[in-house]
Design a protein around this motif. Structure first.
Motif, PDB file in Angstrom:
ATOM      1  N   ASP A 187       0.850  -1.191   0.000  1.00  0.00           N
ATOM      2  CA  ASP A 187       0.000   0.000   0.000  1.00  0.00           C
ATOM      3  C   ASP A 187       0.887   1.243   0.000  1.00  0.00           C
ATOM      4  O   ASP A 187       1.398   1.660   1.043  1.00  0.00           O
ATOM      5  CB  ASP A 187      -0.910   0.002   1.229  1.00  0.00           C
ATOM      6  N   ALA A 188       1.078   1.831  -1.180  1.00  0.00           N
ATOM      7  CA  ALA A 188       1.949   3.001  -1.308  1.00  0.00           C
ATOM      8  C   ALA A 188       1.342   3.928  -2.350  1.00  0.00           C
ATOM      9  O   ALA A 188       1.608   3.788  -3.543  1.00  0.00           O
ATOM     10  CB  ALA A 188       3.356   2.574  -1.715  1.00  0.00           C
ATOM     11  N   PRO A 189       0.472   4.877  -1.942  1.00  0.00           N
ATOM     12  CA  PRO A 189      -0.191   5.777  -2.889  1.00  0.00           C
ATOM     13  C   PRO A 189       0.808   6.507  -3.785  1.00  0.00           C
ATOM     14  O   PRO A 189       1.787   7.074  -3.312  1.00  0.00           O
ATOM     15  CB  PRO A 189      -0.916   6.765  -1.972  1.00  0.00           C
ATOM     16  N   GLY A 190       0.560   6.433  -5.090  1.00  0.00           N
ATOM     17  CA  GLY A 190       1.416   7.121  -6.040  1.00  0.00           C
ATOM     18  C   GLY A 190       2.678   6.367  -6.409  1.00  0.00           C
ATOM     19  O   GLY A 190       3.501   6.876  -7.177  1.00  0.00           O
ATOM     20  N   ILE A 191       2.838   5.151  -5.889  1.00  0.00           N
ATOM     21  CA  ILE A 191       4.034   4.355  -6.185  1.00  0.00           C
ATOM     22  C   ILE A 191       3.610   2.962  -6.663  1.00  0.00           C
ATOM     23  O   ILE A 191       2.858   2.267  -5.982  1.00  0.00           O
ATOM     24  CB  ILE A 191       4.951   4.209  -4.956  1.00  0.00           C
ATOM     25  N   ALA A 221      15.833   3.007  -0.979  1.00  0.00           N
ATOM     26  CA  ALA A 221      15.041   3.233  -2.192  1.00  0.00           C
ATOM     27  C   ALA A 221      13.632   3.697  -1.836  1.00  0.00           C
ATOM     28  O   ALA A 221      13.091   4.621  -2.449  1.00  0.00           O
ATOM     29  CB  ALA A 221      14.988   1.952  -3.026  1.00  0.00           C
ATOM     30  N   TRP A 222      13.034   3.050  -0.824  1.00  0.00           N
ATOM     31  CA  TRP A 222      11.694   3.439  -0.389  1.00  0.00           C
ATOM     32  C   TRP A 222      11.680   4.879   0.110  1.00  0.00           C
ATOM     33  O   TRP A 222      10.772   5.652  -0.215  1.00  0.00           O
ATOM     34  CB  TRP A 222      11.219   2.513   0.731  1.00  0.00           C
ATOM     35  N   ASP A 223      12.655   5.252   0.920  1.00  0.00           N
ATOM     36  CA  ASP A 223      12.719   6.617   1.441  1.00  0.00           C
ATOM     37  C   ASP A 223      12.805   7.625   0.302  1.00  0.00           C
ATOM     38  O   ASP A 223      12.172   8.684   0.334  1.00  0.00           O
ATOM     39  CB  ASP A 223      13.919   6.784   2.374  1.00  0.00           C
ATOM     40  N   ASN A 237       9.496  11.893  -2.591  1.00  0.00           N
ATOM     41  CA  ASN A 237       8.952  12.560  -3.761  1.00  0.00           C
ATOM     42  C   ASN A 237       7.437  12.460  -3.815  1.00  0.00           C
ATOM     43  O   ASN A 237       6.751  13.390  -4.221  1.00  0.00           O
ATOM     44  CB  ASN A 237       9.537  11.944  -5.029  1.00  0.00           C
ATOM     45  N   ALA A 238       6.876  11.301  -3.397  1.00  0.00           N
ATOM     46  CA  ALA A 238       5.422  11.124  -3.415  1.00  0.00           C
ATOM     47  C   ALA A 238       4.745  12.137  -2.502  1.00  0.00           C
ATOM     48  O   ALA A 238       3.721  12.725  -2.849  1.00  0.00           O
ATOM     49  CB  ALA A 238       5.064   9.700  -2.987  1.00  0.00           C
ATOM     50  N   LEU A 239       5.302  12.376  -1.326  1.00  0.00           N
ATOM     51  CA  LEU A 239       4.744  13.359  -0.400  1.00  0.00           C
ATOM     52  C   LEU A 239       4.829  14.763  -0.984  1.00  0.00           C
ATOM     53  O   LEU A 239       3.910  15.569  -0.853  1.00  0.00           O
ATOM     54  CB  LEU A 239       5.491  13.294   0.932  1.00  0.00           C
ATOM     55  N   SER A 240       5.933  15.067  -1.655  1.00  0.00           N
ATOM     56  CA  SER A 240       6.106  16.377  -2.279  1.00  0.00           C
ATOM     57  C   SER A 240       5.076  16.597  -3.366  1.00  0.00           C
ATOM     58  O   SER A 240       4.492  17.671  -3.492  1.00  0.00           O
ATOM     59  CB  SER A 240       7.515  16.498  -2.854  1.00  0.00           C
ATOM     60  N   THR A 241       4.817  15.537  -4.173  1.00  0.00           N
ATOM     61  CA  THR A 241       3.842  15.636  -5.255  1.00  0.00           C
ATOM     62  C   THR A 241       2.445  15.884  -4.701  1.00  0.00           C
ATOM     63  O   THR A 241       1.687  16.709  -5.207  1.00  0.00           O
ATOM     64  CB  THR A 241       3.854  14.353  -6.104  1.00  0.00           C
TER      65      THR A 241
END
Length: 276
Positions: free
Chosen positions: A8-12, A112-114, A119-123
């Motif tokens: 579960d990783a929104p945007g990834i 890699a996850w970090d 970037n996902a949080l920034s987007t």
């Protein structure tokens, strides 16, 4: 094979590739990417290579076409592997995508996850930020009968925003596949050069008739759905104005170029309804 991992990783998008990738693998993989892009607009990829042996010839061609179909939909791509030659995959991928691509050893999964989550949080933050006035408006026209109407609407908006204006037309110069060599090449010709010259004169005339001043005219050759967002990203365009017209399915309502821009453009897109 390409397997999606249940994370579960929104945007990834999280995937594992193993063995030698085939055309059938991509036929299952690409629809899933479509779903993620439709849901999030832009996505990042976590791609783990395990006992990976490369691609079959047709699968490699599918991989190239994938990068050309979604040049602006990938934010970051993390490739995780454990063999020295796999590092070269990330280097070879960079010329074919606007995404940031990094390779991580198999013991660097957390790192890699970090990198991807940052970037996902920034987007997500950018999507919820307060709207500001447009600074650079790109008006893209195709020299159809609707061109003057699209230009007029775009200029009116740019004047209201006190924005810089660029007027763009893309002369179609499609890319062809050479079945005998497995290479692709742009079809540049004297005809393309001639069309570029004619288009520039036509855009100058349209700008004069519209009373447009201080408008930068640009003529590019290639595929409109690729060249327009590429120009927008390279020149810090924050609004693209394009006309709506087309021939089939959804593109019959919006036009193939407009439909593609709505999915891939790095900026807002205003689709001007056809004048009847």
């Amino acid at each position: 094979m390409i397997e999606e991992l249940p994370v579960d990783a929104p945007g990834i998008g999280v995937f594992k590739a193993s063995g030698k990738l085939t055309d059938a693998d991509y036929k299952q993989f690409i629809p899933r990417l479509d779903e993620l892009i439709k849901e999030y607009g832009k996505i990042s990829l976590f791609f783990e290579l395990e006992d990976f042996h490369g691609w079959e010839a047709k699968a490699m061609w599918n991989d190239f076409k994938l990068s050309q179909s979604y040049p602006y939909n990938f934010e970051r791509i993390a490739i995780i592997g454990n063999q020295a030659w796999e590092r070269w995959i990330s280097l070879l991928a960079k010329p074919f995508t606007h995404a940031q691509v990094r390779y991580f050893n198999s013991d660097q999964r957390d790192k890699a996850w970090d990198w991807l989550k940052q970037n996902a949080l920034s987007t997500l933050h950018q999507k919820t930020s307060t709207e500001t006035a447009y600074q650079h408006v790109l008006i893209s026209i195709d020299l159809s009968t609707q061109a003057a109407h699209v230009l007029k609407r775009g200029l009116a908006l740019a004047t209201r925003e006190a924005a810089q204006v660029s007027l763009l037309h893309v002369v179609d110069a499609p890319i062809f596949e050479d079945d005998s060599t497995d290479y692709i090449f742009p079809r540049e010709s004297r005809e393309t050069t001639r069309k570029v010259g004619i288009a520039y004169i036509q855009l100058q005339r349209l700008a004069e008739l519209a009373g447009a001043e201080n408008v930068k005219i640009e003529i590019l050759s290639g595929r409109a759905k690729v060249e327009i967002p590429r120009y927008a990203e390279q020149h810090n365009v924050d609004l693209i104005v394009v006309g709506a017209h087309g021939q089939s399915n959804l593109t019959g309502v919006l036009g193939s170029t407009a439909t593609s821009l709505l999915a891939q453009a790095p900026s807002d897109v205003l689709v001007v309804e056809a004048q009847t």
